[in-house]
Design an enzyme around this catalytic site. Structure first.
Site, PDB file in Angstrom:
ATOM      1  N   LYS A 131      -1.976  -6.014  -9.365  1.00  0.00           N
ATOM      2  CA  LYS A 131      -0.961  -6.006  -8.305  1.00  0.00           C
ATOM      3  C   LYS A 131      -0.342  -7.394  -8.148  1.00  0.00           C
ATOM      4  O   LYS A 131      -1.053  -8.397  -8.052  1.00  0.00           O
ATOM      5  CB  LYS A 131      -1.619  -5.546  -7.002  1.00  0.00           C
ATOM      6  CG  LYS A 131      -0.697  -5.357  -5.826  1.00  0.00           C
ATOM      7  CD  LYS A 131      -1.493  -4.828  -4.637  1.00  0.00           C
ATOM      8  CE  LYS A 131      -0.643  -4.557  -3.425  1.00  0.00           C
ATOM      9  NZ  LYS A 131      -1.442  -4.015  -2.294  1.00  0.00           N
ATOM     10  N   CYS A 187       1.415  -0.232  -4.572  1.00  0.00           N
ATOM     11  CA  CYS A 187       1.783  -0.326  -3.155  1.00  0.00           C
ATOM     12  C   CYS A 187       2.843  -1.392  -2.865  1.00  0.00           C
ATOM     13  O   CYS A 187       4.021  -1.181  -3.090  1.00  0.00           O
ATOM     14  CB  CYS A 187       0.520  -0.536  -2.321  1.00  0.00           C
ATOM     15  SG  CYS A 187       0.720  -0.037  -0.592  1.00  0.00           S
ATOM     16  N   GLU A 229      -4.449   3.570  -4.495  1.00  0.00           N
ATOM     17  CA  GLU A 229      -4.839   2.166  -4.634  1.00  0.00           C
ATOM     18  C   GLU A 229      -6.320   1.989  -4.301  1.00  0.00           C
ATOM     19  O   GLU A 229      -6.828   2.520  -3.312  1.00  0.00           O
ATOM     20  CB  GLU A 229      -3.980   1.336  -3.682  1.00  0.00           C
ATOM     21  CG  GLU A 229      -4.273  -0.136  -3.672  1.00  0.00           C
ATOM     22  CD  GLU A 229      -3.362  -0.890  -2.708  1.00  0.00           C
ATOM     23  OE1 GLU A 229      -3.388  -2.140  -2.724  1.00  0.00           O
ATOM     24  OE2 GLU A 229      -2.616  -0.241  -1.941  1.00  0.00           O
ATOM     25  N   SER A 253      -1.532   2.936   2.253  1.00  0.00           N
ATOM     26  CA  SER A 253      -0.560   2.495   3.251  1.00  0.00           C
ATOM     27  C   SER A 253      -0.941   3.069   4.611  1.00  0.00           C
ATOM     28  O   SER A 253      -0.735   4.261   4.862  1.00  0.00           O
ATOM     29  CB  SER A 253       0.844   2.972   2.844  1.00  0.00           C
ATOM     30  OG  SER A 253       1.798   2.650   3.823  1.00  0.00           O
TER      31      SER A 253
END
Length: 455
Positions: A121, A157, A43, A183
């Site tokens: 996202k 994510c 990401e 993360s």
């Protein structure tokens, strides 16, 4: 029909767009040579995670867009290679009285010198260390693309922690889910991720590959440990944590379904919690100092367990030649303190110096004698010693450029057992998130293990 997927479990640097782009290009070429035809990057891999208020600068987002186009151009000759690149996309609507974010946390699918699709996202976390709603607006669409005849559904994510994005990808024709992530690590996070993604795979009946980065950024550490699960939630791949590498997973069509092909050694053996925590602390120190350009680190060595632990972490992170320890005894320093401090420094081979603060302490007391007249000595005088030590450490930092590592633990900070402008002074608090019980446990583990060969 099979597809080899490469996961770029790499360490990206916030703001180093050219360096991050080159790292992606190099990984894509290496993966292509190894037979992979899909490369997943983490990401926001172009910008680095998290770039925070850099996202609010239009020039930064424009530069990220240009870097993505540069990757497409650099890989145009690999016309059968698909690369997924995470990046910010879009801008904001501003006036003197209002600011509306139109910017997305996005990922682009690149092939043949072109951007085929850009996915935004949908689920933006805004809790704990996350502040994505400050910078981004949620996406509304889906992204499914084909590689080698297999339809891949792209998620970013937090999307995969909710039911709807994965279901929508399946409805759009996805046969396998590809989740790119940033993360942050905490103790137990690796198992938590695998369990949640296994639940997601079972819920939609699709295999899932989880691509994660590695590295430290300010207070956050990313542990890698990328993985893949079958449609029934069974673990098919587990990469090593805290290791920067390109990881491979292969999917194939068995009858009408897609599944990951089992390979020997694809699942890294589990590691004890102390080993992972040590790696997290070492990586956090190494990247904070390295990415910010400090030449080394300096810390006050008291002879106690906290500063000894921080010294061991710093040496494992930076090497003994970039770490300096300073003992600053006062009239109240017990012999065992300087004996243990000297022994610790000698064991790790760092530069060690002693600067007595006795005369400075007495001069402070003399300067305050009139104000303190008639009052008994108490913690005020004890705190003066800590503040003198903090001043000396910061002076050396200013002169030499090395950052001061503070050595207080979470138990001390939480209960106020520390000195403002004293032992709290410094640039990076290495063990601020460790309870004292964890300090003891980690020290025992490090005494029994030498993971970086530093002694």
């Amino acid at each position: 029909m099979t597809l080899k997927i490469a996961i770029a479990q790499l360490n990206f640097v916030v703001g180093d767009l050219a360096g991050n782009a080159q790292k992606i290009v190099d990984a894509a070429r290496h993966a292509h040579a190894e037979g992979a035809r899909l490369l997943l990057t983490p990401e926001l891999s172009i910008a680095g995670y998290a770039a925070e208020d850099l996202f609010l600068r239009p020039a930064f987002t424009e530069a990220c867009d240009a870097a993505v186009l540069g990757i497409a151009a650099a890989l145009a000759d690999l016309d059968d290679m698909v690369v997924v690149v995470g990046h910010p996309h879009g801008g904001s609507l501003k006036s003197r009285s209002v600011s509306v974010q139109l910017r997305h946390n996005a990922a682009s699918v690149i092939q043949g010198g072109r951007i085929l699709e850009t996915y935004a996202k949908r689920e933006l976390p805004n809790y704990q260390v996350f502040d994505e709603r400050r910078y981004f607006t949620p996406g509304q669409g889906t992204c499914v693309f084909k590689v080698g005849g297999i339809a891949v559904g792209l998620l970013i994510c937090e999307d995969a922690w909710f039911e709807q994005p994965a279901q929508l990808a399946k409805y759009a024709g996805a046969e396998v889910l590809a989740v790119i992530n940033a993360s942050p690590y905490h103790v137990g996070k690796e198992g938590e991720r695998v369990a949640r993604m296994a639940d997601r795979a079972r819920a939609v009946g699709l295999p899932l590959v989880y691509a994660h980065g590695v590295g430290g950024q300010d207070e956050m550490v990313f542990d890698g440990a990328s993985f893949a699960v079958q449609a029934d939630g069974t673990l098919a791949l587990q990469a090593e944590s805290f290791k920067e590498k390109v990881v491979y997973a292969q999917v194939g069509r068995a009858q009408a379904a897609i599944e990951f092909i089992a390979e020997e050694g694809a699942i890294a053996p589990p590691r004890e919690a102390e080993a992972q925590l040590w790696d997290a602390l070492v990586l956090g120190v190494r990247d904070y100092i390295g990415k910010n350009g400090f030449p080394g680190a300096i810390l006050g060595l008291s002879g106690g367990i906290d500063s000894a632990l921080v010294l061991a972490i710093a040496v494992d992170a930076l090497g003994k030649d970039k770490v300096r320890a300073l003992m600053m005894p006062s009239p109240y320093t017990a012999d065992i303190s300087w004996i243990d401090a000297r022994d610790m420094a000698e064991r790790l081979g760092v530069r060690y110096d002693e600067i007595s603060i006795a005369h400075t302490f007495e001069s402070y007391k003399w300067a305050l004698a009139g104000e303190f007249e008639g009052r008994a000595e108490d913690t005020t005088e004890e705190n003066l010693q800590a503040r003198i030590r903090g001043t000396l450490l910061m002076a050396l930092s200013n002169k030499l450029g090395s950052i001061v590592l503070t050595t207080g633990n979470k138990s001390e900070m939480a209960t106020g057992y520390c000195t403002l402008y004293g032992d709290m002074a410094g640039g990076f608090a290495v063990i601020k998130d460790l309870l004292k019980t964890t300090v003891f446990a980690l020290a025992r583990w490090r005494n029994a293990h030498d993971p970086f060969g530093t002694g």
